[in-house]
Design an enzyme around this catalytic site. Structure first.
Site, PDB file in Angstrom:
ATOM      1  N   TYR A  41       6.242  -5.616   9.128  1.00  0.00           N
ATOM      2  CA  TYR A  41       5.150  -6.014   8.226  1.00  0.00           C
ATOM      3  C   TYR A  41       4.754  -7.451   8.524  1.00  0.00           C
ATOM      4  O   TYR A  41       5.609  -8.331   8.554  1.00  0.00           O
ATOM      5  CB  TYR A  41       5.565  -5.919   6.756  1.00  0.00           C
ATOM      6  N   LEU A  81       0.858   4.904  -5.350  1.00  0.00           N
ATOM      7  CA  LEU A  81      -0.474   4.941  -5.965  1.00  0.00           C
ATOM      8  C   LEU A  81      -1.526   5.509  -5.011  1.00  0.00           C
ATOM      9  O   LEU A  81      -2.716   5.306  -5.204  1.00  0.00           O
ATOM     10  CB  LEU A  81      -0.892   3.536  -6.415  1.00  0.00           C
ATOM     11  N   ALA A  82      -1.049   6.217  -3.963  1.00  0.00           N
ATOM     12  CA  ALA A  82      -1.981   6.827  -2.995  1.00  0.00           C
ATOM     13  C   ALA A  82      -2.966   5.790  -2.463  1.00  0.00           C
ATOM     14  O   ALA A  82      -4.186   5.962  -2.534  1.00  0.00           O
ATOM     15  CB  ALA A  82      -2.719   8.011  -3.617  1.00  0.00           C
ATOM     16  N   GLY A  96      -3.887   3.100  -3.640  1.00  0.00           N
ATOM     17  CA  GLY A  96      -4.756   2.522  -4.665  1.00  0.00           C
ATOM     18  C   GLY A  96      -5.683   3.522  -5.333  1.00  0.00           C
ATOM     19  O   GLY A  96      -6.311   3.204  -6.347  1.00  0.00           O
ATOM     20  N   LEU A 112      -5.027   6.117  -7.130  1.00  0.00           N
ATOM     21  CA  LEU A 112      -4.603   6.498  -8.471  1.00  0.00           C
ATOM     22  C   LEU A 112      -4.780   5.379  -9.498  1.00  0.00           C
ATOM     23  O   LEU A 112      -4.551   5.592 -10.689  1.00  0.00           O
ATOM     24  CB  LEU A 112      -3.148   6.984  -8.461  1.00  0.00           C
ATOM     25  N   GLY A 149      -7.662   4.341 -10.067  1.00  0.00           N
ATOM     26  CA  GLY A 149      -8.957   4.699 -10.632  1.00  0.00           C
ATOM     27  C   GLY A 149     -10.119   3.869 -10.132  1.00  0.00           C
ATOM     28  O   GLY A 149     -11.246   4.027 -10.604  1.00  0.00           O
ATOM     29  N   LYS A 150      -9.851   3.006  -9.141  1.00  0.00           N
ATOM     30  CA  LYS A 150     -10.962   2.140  -8.698  1.00  0.00           C
ATOM     31  C   LYS A 150     -11.857   2.796  -7.642  1.00  0.00           C
ATOM     32  O   LYS A 150     -12.890   2.246  -7.291  1.00  0.00           O
ATOM     33  CB  LYS A 150     -10.435   0.797  -8.205  1.00  0.00           C
TER      34      LYS A 150
END
Length: 317
Positions: free
Chosen positions: A53, A214-215, A217, A219, A221-222
């Site tokens: 990373y 959160l997949a 991001g 999930l 909702g954005k």
């Protein structure tokens, strides 16, 4: 906050882990330090990174995340209260990958130097290496544990068959065993873990730390319409993968449960993973102190069975 045992490692972690892939990629060192301070300030203790990373970012060569965490750790005085996890095995340059004993020995020294610490709490095989016998891999990890450089080991990106083979080798030889698995798992991406890996982890008492919790991001909702792809560097990929009938059904269920619990979709999505009996802690990343409020809320949110069933049905479980 509640703490959970990570497998049989003796490590105790709050059931939400910070994903260090953002350090040196989407946030710089000063911001990373502020986010880490806020994370620990909320009562969390578990941080996950990897040697590679964030090698994918322009101008980077790998090790940036570990270096940022190391500069943060230096001088804190509470290293023993933190659980630091990192990984080895993904490509760090020509000929620099895999789990050969000599490569693991060299890589752990590099990670310790970048992290500015004497030991790594959880050292993980970032990817399976079928070219190196498990006896050699686990034997090398055994050495590192005996030397006090590593406390426990884990695996990631490995099939159920290969993970069972590794556990069988440990049982037969008495060598240290993988105490944790780091699989992709979230409300949308479920089958890969639930079909074979989950039963194996439960049978053998492995801790489970989920990535892409959160997949990417989605999930949160954005990403609700195609135009939202412009909201982040990875938005186009997120929208193309997740914004479909199944994804919309999941967002609808997340909204319903969030309204019921006075929570956010992010908190509900993470709380759903935390509530999975086989999971020790989902990994999630934040790029601002404000986003950490969702983490604290998720760790404290206890979903009722009705909410879990609603989410399960939307996610295809």
């Amino acid at each position: 906050m509640e703490k959970r045992q990570l497998g049989r490692s003796g490590l105790e972690v709050v059931p939400l882990c910070f994903g260090g892939n953002v350090f040196g990629w989407t946030i710089d060192q000063p911001t990373s330090h502020r986010v880490l301070d806020a994370f620990v300030g909320e009562g969390f203790n578990f941080i996950d990174t990897a040697d590679m990373y964030s090698r994918w970012a322009p101008g980077n060569s790998g090790g940036e995340s570990e270096t940022i965490i190391g500069s943060w750790l230096k001088g804190r005085g509470d290293r023993d209260k933190l659980v630091i996890a990192t990984k080895v095995g993904m490509e760090m340059g020509p000929g620099k990958k895999g789990l050969a004993p000599a490569y693991i020995r060299a890589s752990v020294e590099d990670s310790l130097r970048r992290l500015q610490t004497d030991y790594i709490d959880l050292y993980q095989s970032h990817a399976d290496d079928p070219d190196t016998p498990f006896e050699d891999v686990l034997g090398t990890y055994q050495e590192l544990i005996e030397q006090g450089k590593v406390r426990a080991i884990g695996a990631s990106n490995i099939s159920a068959a290969r993970l069972k083979e590794a556990l069988d080798v440990s049982a037969r030889t008495g060598l240290v065993r993988y105490e944790s698995l780091q699989p992709e798992y979230n409300l949308f991406d479920r089958a890969g873990y639930e079909a074979e890996l989950e039963p194996l982890c439960r049978e053998h008492g492995l801790g489970v730390i989920t990535y892409y919790s959160l997949a990417s991001g989605f999930l949160s909702g954005k990403y609700r319409k195609p135009e939202d792809a412009s909201r982040s560097p990875r938005g186009e990929g997120v929208v193309s993968k997740y914004l479909n009938d199944k994804g919309r059904a999941i967002l609808k269920a997340l909204d319903e449960v969030a309204a019921l619990h006075d929570a956010t979709p992010t908190q509900v999505a993470l709380a759903w993973v935390i509530a999975r009996p086989s999971v020790t802690a989902p990994i999630a990343s934040a790029t601002s102190v404000e986003q950490l409020k969702d983490f604290a809320g998720a760790a404290k949110l206890k979903l009722d069975q009705g909410s879990i069933s609603l989410l399960d049905e939307a996610g295809g479980g």
